[in-house]
Structures are given as C-alpha cells and as structure tokens.
Design a protein around this motif. Structure first.
Motif, short mmCIF file in Angstrom:
data_model
loop_
_atom_site.label_atom_id
_atom_site.label_comp_id
_atom_site.label_asym_id
_atom_site.label_seq_id
_atom_site.Cartn_x
_atom_site.Cartn_y
_atom_site.Cartn_z
N PHE A 55 0.84 -1.20 0.00
CA PHE A 55 0.00 0.00 0.00
C PHE A 55 0.87 1.26 0.00
O PHE A 55 0.65 2.18 -0.77
N ALA A 56 1.87 1.27 0.89
CA ALA A 56 2.74 2.44 0.99
C ALA A 56 3.45 2.70 -0.34
O ALA A 56 3.54 3.84 -0.79
N THR A 57 3.91 1.65 -0.98
CA THR A 57 4.60 1.80 -2.27
C THR A 57 3.63 2.27 -3.34
O THR A 57 3.96 3.15 -4.13
N LEU A 116 1.30 0.12 8.87
CA LEU A 116 1.11 0.99 7.70
C LEU A 116 1.74 2.36 7.89
O LEU A 116 2.38 2.89 6.99
N GLY A 117 1.56 2.95 9.07
CA GLY A 117 2.11 4.28 9.31
C GLY A 117 3.60 4.34 9.09
O GLY A 117 4.13 5.23 8.44
N ARG A 118 4.30 3.36 9.63
CA ARG A 118 5.76 3.31 9.48
C ARG A 118 6.16 3.19 8.01
O ARG A 118 7.07 3.88 7.54
N GLU A 119 5.49 2.31 7.28
CA GLU A 119 5.82 2.10 5.86
C GLU A 119 5.64 3.38 5.05
O GLU A 119 6.50 3.77 4.27
N VAL A 120 4.50 4.04 5.24
CA VAL A 120 4.23 5.26 4.47
C VAL A 120 5.17 6.38 4.89
O VAL A 120 5.69 7.12 4.06
N TYR A 121 5.43 6.49 6.19
CA TYR A 121 6.32 7.54 6.68
C TYR A 121 7.71 7.40 6.07
O TYR A 121 8.31 8.39 5.63
#
Length: 197
Positions: A55-57, A116-121
């Motif tokens: 999702f983050a990617t 998710l927060g960590r990945e997007v950040y």
C-alpha cells in the motif's frame, strides 16, 4: 532480467492500486491483489513483505514525479532563501493535494493496528526530512547558516511551513492559512534563527 523484474513490480503496484481504490485499504487483501494480477500471493510476497508495504509503495509511487521535482529543487543553484522558497511552495502544493490528505487519513486510521504508518512515513515524509537535512548540512558547510543540528533544523522548518495549513485540511476544514504567507514566514523565521548576517 532487471527490466522484467521492474515490469512485474510495476504490474503488482498497478493491480494493488486498482484494488485499494475499489475496496479501500481495510477491504483489500493480498489474495485479491494476486487474483487481479493473475498470479499467486507468493509472487506478491517476493516483491513486498506485507500489504502495508505494498500500500505504501502504491500510494507513494503515484506521487513520485511530483515528489522528485520537489526534492530536486533543493539541489538547484541559488542562494538559500531562493532555494528554500521554491522547495516550500512545491512542498505545500504536494501536502495539500486531496489524494495526499486521503492517504494521511487512511494511514492514521490504520496505524494503531498495523505497520502501515511506518511504511508510508519511510517512503514519504522521511525522504523529505532526509533531503532537507542534507541541504542544511551542505549550506552550513558553505557558511550560509549556523545550524547545530541539521536534522532538527529540518524538523523545525517542516513544522514552521505546515503551521496552519496541513492540520486544518486533515480535519476537513477549508479555511487554511495562505500558502504564500506560510512559505514567506517559515523561510524568514528559519533564517532569523539560523541565518548568518
């Protein structure tokens, strides 16, 4: 072989983006994305270790061109005020886009129970902070600013820039601080604290 690998990765991102848009982050699963792709979950996990990372990617890839232009502006020639002003305009234009605000809302709602927060950040905001840190380090080495911690300088500058702009939008308000004024005052305040006469 590299082109084939990139092609497959891009196909996974495209399939994931379509699924996320249709059913949202919570409704999506790696099985659904694999079915859309016409492959197996094992193939997905060969490229992305989790739904959160995929999702983050997917969401940050869609904004790569704009983000790359913004980060490249820090490498432009010019005095520090001119370069920071251009970067700041691009930055505020990016973070006030409806799709960015939608991503932030999704991340905030899911980050308590997922990674998710960590990945997007790491793929988004952290890249900007790292680029600003490098920029301030370089300009300090040239003697243009006196910033004891370029990393803290980057964090402070980001906060100055976003004040009264990003948070109201995140909460659904339409009335925000004028972006031009936000840029001008953030750059001026930063230079007043760290600039050399």
């Amino acid at each position: 072989m590299r082109a084939k690998t990139d092609e497959k990765r891009n196909a996974i991102i495209a399939a994931a983006t379509a699924v996320f848009e249709e059913v949202g982050y919570r409704g999506a699963s790696m099985a659904m994305i694999a079915a859309r792709l016409g492959g197996s979950k094992a193939t997905l996990y060969g490229y992305f270790h989790s739904k959160e990372q995929l999702f983050a990617t997917a969401v940050t890839s869609a904004l790569d061109e704009i983000g790359d232009e913004m980060l490249a502006s820090l490498r432009a020639d010019g005095d520090i005020v001119t370069v920071l002003t251009r970067f700041s305009r691009l930055y505020l234009d990016l973070i006030t886009r409806p799709e960015i605000l939608a991503i932030q809302r999704t991340v905030l709602s899911e980050s308590q129970t997922t990674g998710l927060g960590r990945e997007v950040y790491l793929l988004g905001p952290q890249r900007g902070i790292d680029a600003l840190t490098d920029f301030f380090s370089e300009r300090a080495a040239r003697g243009e600013i006196d910033v004891p911690s370029p990393r803290l300088g980057a964090l402070y500058f980001k906060s100055l820039l976003e004040a009264g702009v990003s948070e109201p939008l995140l909460y659904g308000l339409d009335e925000i601080r004028d972006k031009s004024e936000a840029v001008e005052t953030a750059v001026a305040a930063f230079m007043k604290i760290y600039g050399k006469p």
